[in-house]
Write a protein that holds these residues in place. Sequence first.
Motif, PDB file in Angstrom:
ATOM      1  N   PRO A 104       5.678  -0.656   8.121  1.00 43.63           N
ATOM      2  CA  PRO A 104       5.966  -1.306   7.488  1.00 43.63           C
ATOM      3  C   PRO A 104       6.578  -0.562   5.832  1.00 43.63           C
ATOM      4  CG  PRO A 104       4.172  -1.720   7.162  1.00 43.63           C
ATOM      5  CD  PRO A 104       4.302  -1.092   8.269  1.00 43.63           C
ATOM      6  N   VAL A 105       6.731   0.814   5.597  1.00 36.77           N
ATOM      7  CA  VAL A 105       7.509   1.269   4.572  1.00 36.77           C
ATOM      8  C   VAL A 105       8.759   0.965   4.617  1.00 36.77           C
ATOM      9  CG1 VAL A 105       5.871   2.985   5.308  1.00 36.77           C
ATOM     10  CG2 VAL A 105       8.364   3.541   5.701  1.00 36.77           C
ATOM     11  N   PHE A 106       9.337   0.835   2.984  1.00 37.37           N
ATOM     12  CA  PHE A 106      10.254   0.735   2.776  1.00 37.37           C
ATOM     13  C   PHE A 106      10.917   1.537   1.717  1.00 37.37           C
ATOM     14  CE2 PHE A 106       7.818  -0.642  -1.370  1.00 37.37           C
ATOM     15  CZ  PHE A 106       9.031  -1.260  -1.898  1.00 37.37           C
ATOM     16  N   ARG A 107       9.888   2.445   1.500  1.00 36.40           N
ATOM     17  CA  ARG A 107      10.475   3.735   0.216  1.00 36.40           C
ATOM     18  C   ARG A 107       9.555   4.558   0.465  1.00 36.40           C
ATOM     19  NH1 ARG A 107      10.025   1.856  -5.499  1.00 36.40           N
ATOM     20  NH2 ARG A 107       7.837   1.130  -5.837  1.00 36.40           N
ATOM     21  N   GLY A 108      10.306   5.557   0.234  1.00 37.49           N
ATOM     22  CA  GLY A 108       9.440   7.799   0.199  1.00 37.49           C
ATOM     23  C   GLY A 108       9.712   8.389  -0.757  1.00 37.49           C
ATOM     24  N   HIS A 109       8.930   9.302  -0.363  1.00 38.51           N
ATOM     25  CA  HIS A 109       9.586  10.430  -0.846  1.00 38.51           C
ATOM     26  C   HIS A 109       8.853  11.784   0.070  1.00 38.51           C
ATOM     27  CE1 HIS A 109      11.368  13.721  -4.146  1.00 38.51           C
ATOM     28  NE2 HIS A 109      10.202  14.356  -3.328  1.00 38.51           N
ATOM     29  N   SER A 148       0.674  -1.196   0.093  1.00 38.16           N
ATOM     30  CA  SER A 148       0.239   0.158  -0.376  1.00 38.16           C
ATOM     31  C   SER A 148       0.831   1.592   0.010  1.00 38.16           C
ATOM     32  CB  SER A 148      -0.756  -0.200   1.049  1.00 38.16           C
ATOM     33  OG  SER A 148      -1.720  -1.175   1.108  1.00 38.16           O
ATOM     34  N   ILE A 149       0.149   2.243  -0.810  1.00 37.51           N
ATOM     35  CA  ILE A 149       0.994   3.533  -0.307  1.00 37.51           C
ATOM     36  C   ILE A 149       0.345   4.915   0.027  1.00 37.51           C
ATOM     37  CG2 ILE A 149       1.802   5.329  -2.517  1.00 37.51           C
ATOM     38  CD1 ILE A 149       2.530   3.114  -4.670  1.00 37.51           C
ATOM     39  N   SER A 150       1.093   5.694   1.000  1.00 36.55           N
ATOM     40  CA  SER A 150       0.621   6.733   1.923  1.00 36.55           C
ATOM     41  C   SER A 150       0.880   7.415   1.135  1.00 36.55           C
ATOM     42  CB  SER A 150       0.561   6.262   3.571  1.00 36.55           C
ATOM     43  OG  SER A 150       0.415   5.004   3.473  1.00 36.55           O
ATOM     44  N   ASP A 151       0.238   8.941   1.866  1.00 38.17           N
ATOM     45  CA  ASP A 151       0.506  10.427   1.148  1.00 38.17           C
ATOM     46  C   ASP A 151      -0.232  11.667   2.281  1.00 38.17           C
ATOM     47  OD1 ASP A 151       0.352  12.545  -0.040  1.00 38.17           O
ATOM     48  OD2 ASP A 151      -1.245  12.253  -1.517  1.00 38.17           O
ATOM     49  N   SER A 152       0.428  11.868   2.708  1.00 39.53           N
ATOM     50  CA  SER A 152       0.735  13.041   3.571  1.00 39.53           C
ATOM     51  C   SER A 152       0.438  14.529   3.273  1.00 39.53           C
ATOM     52  CB  SER A 152       2.035  12.951   4.870  1.00 39.53           C
ATOM     53  OG  SER A 152       2.803  13.213   4.216  1.00 39.53           O
ATOM     54  N   TRP A 153      -0.037  14.194   2.414  1.00 34.17           N
ATOM     55  CA  TRP A 153       0.512  15.516   1.006  1.00 34.17           C
ATOM     56  C   TRP A 153       1.922  16.129   0.986  1.00 34.17           C
ATOM     57  CZ3 TRP A 153      -2.408  17.922  -2.938  1.00 34.17           C
ATOM     58  CH2 TRP A 153      -1.792  18.907  -2.582  1.00 34.17           C
ATOM     59  N   TYR A 154       2.862  16.087   2.811  1.00 35.82           N
ATOM     60  CA  TYR A 154       4.131  16.694   2.362  1.00 35.82           C
ATOM     61  C   TYR A 154       4.958  15.447   2.141  1.00 35.82           C
ATOM     62  CZ  TYR A 154       2.276  20.354   5.008  1.00 35.82           C
ATOM     63  OH  TYR A 154       0.957  21.763   5.074  1.00 35.82           O
ATOM     64  N   ALA A 182       5.546   7.129   1.254  1.00 36.71           N
ATOM     65  CA  ALA A 182       5.337   6.558   1.929  1.00 36.71           C
ATOM     66  C   ALA A 182       4.742   5.203   0.985  1.00 36.71           C
ATOM     67  CB  ALA A 182       5.309   6.399   2.914  1.00 36.71           C
ATOM     68  N   GLN A 183       5.191   4.051   0.177  1.00 39.24           N
ATOM     69  CA  GLN A 183       4.847   2.692   0.181  1.00 39.24           C
ATOM     70  C   GLN A 183       5.351   1.513   0.996  1.00 39.24           C
ATOM     71  OE1 GLN A 183       6.162   0.925  -4.053  1.00 39.24           O
ATOM     72  NE2 GLN A 183       4.408   0.197  -3.433  1.00 39.24           N
ATOM     73  N   ASN A 184       3.902   0.647   2.136  1.00 37.36           N
ATOM     74  CA  ASN A 184       5.203  -0.555   2.001  1.00 37.36           C
ATOM     75  C   ASN A 184       5.186  -1.879   1.641  1.00 37.36           C
ATOM     76  OD1 ASN A 184       3.919   0.581   4.953  1.00 37.36           O
ATOM     77  ND2 ASN A 184       1.257  -0.919   4.367  1.00 37.36           N
ATOM     78  N   VAL A 185       6.643  -2.415   2.208  1.00 36.30           N
ATOM     79  CA  VAL A 185       7.109  -3.327   1.819  1.00 36.30           C
ATOM     80  C   VAL A 185       5.810  -4.270   0.732  1.00 36.30           C
ATOM     81  CG1 VAL A 185       8.650  -3.313   3.582  1.00 36.30           C
ATOM     82  CG2 VAL A 185       7.138  -4.935   4.109  1.00 36.30           C
TER      83      VAL A 185
END
Length: 452
Positions: free
Chosen positions: A355-360, A327-333, A336-339
């Motif tokens: 359980p995030v493994f990458r993001g921006h 799953s991908i999450s978005d806080s606006w700022y 983050a993507q889960n494994v």
Amino acid sequence: MSNSLIQKYNVPGPRYTSYPTVPFWDSSTFSSEKWKTSIKQSFSENNGELSLYIHLPYCESLCTFCGCHKRITKRHELESPYIKTLLEEWKLYLFLFETTPKVKEIHLGGGTPTFFSAENLKQLIDGIFKYAEKADDYEFSFEGHPNNTTKEHLQTLYNLGFRRVSYGVQDYNLEIQQAIHRIQPFENVKKATDLAREIGYTSISHDLIFGLPFQKMEHVVDTINKTLLLMPERIAFYSYAHVPWVKGNGQRGFDENDIPKGDEKRTLYETGKKLLEELGYIEIGMDHFALKRDSLTMAMNEKELHRNFMGYTTQKTNMMIGLGASSISDSWYAFAQNVKNIEEYSQLVEEGIIPVFRGHVLDKEDLIIRKHILNLMCNLQTSWESSDSIFEDLPNVVTALSEFENDGLISICRDRLIVNEKGRPFVRNICMAFDMYLKKSKPENKLFSMTV
């Protein structure tokens, strides 16, 4: 539409469910702590309102058109442990919140959410709201497989507040269904649609795809004519994304020559669009249609349409938490993507780790460009009249856009860009002119599907 325009603009490009797009996330400056900080900031700024995307990854069989992260199995005993892990992950986020969250939107995606029993889906939703409240204007939806969505599924989720269901139809032709390994007769779709209506669902959506292997004009016409017998409130008419370099053998069950391309493929869409509009459907953004009475049409008319990793939505929340493997999450700022591996996901949650493994983490320029791309994808226009909508490379972007204007696809009026009707099929290309990451990168490998 001019074949020369299709040939000119039919290039690989993002679908812009986010900006920056996932391949250009800078994970080197991302960390779990930065992600948590951005969640706290967004939660506070939005008075505790948020959306939830919950990924249910199990399917009993592999559909070869699908680009989702899934696990093929018939072992239904896996349902309960996975739901337990989802609720434990939700608790990890709850620890970050100062007050009780108010959930505006839930979408159950997959995979096949209706792989799970109605009883287990109830346990999941009840578990979410053990520690949360429903927002006043909440909207809950789920993806249902017409072959296995039962009356019990529909009634249980309706009782829990769900009013929208989306059924994956793709195409009714048997040869195409065999090629994509998705056999489902019209009778099954009709039964699932009728059941939803009888129970009281107010928005039913059918997902159709153009550009599938062996698909010809008569197949699209037949599929849409059958769809119009049921008149779902919404229709998603997606372009088939052929990305075998991403999805491996799942999209290698047929030859490249079996897939319609270029002007042949676009004609399939234009024909389908004409049929839909003749019956009262209104084109929404890109690839979507809705009846005049549907909330998606109302949101578009009121300039309140929003787009995120779930696609187009009427619920504008700046925070979307994705639960579940991949799953991908978005806080606006930040994103983050889960494994993606289910076992690794479960292990991390069990250890108390989000359980995030990458993001921006988005910088100031990212946030400005993100708004421009959202404006284009949702409202088919954007403006840079205010100082907070200007970024350093904007003059070069406007210069690059002149070619689209010369081709009659857009109109630029001093500090505003409007996508013309002729330019609708090329909105992804227009957004690409704003994409600084795409411009600066020269990827050697294929990253995206074709835009037209």
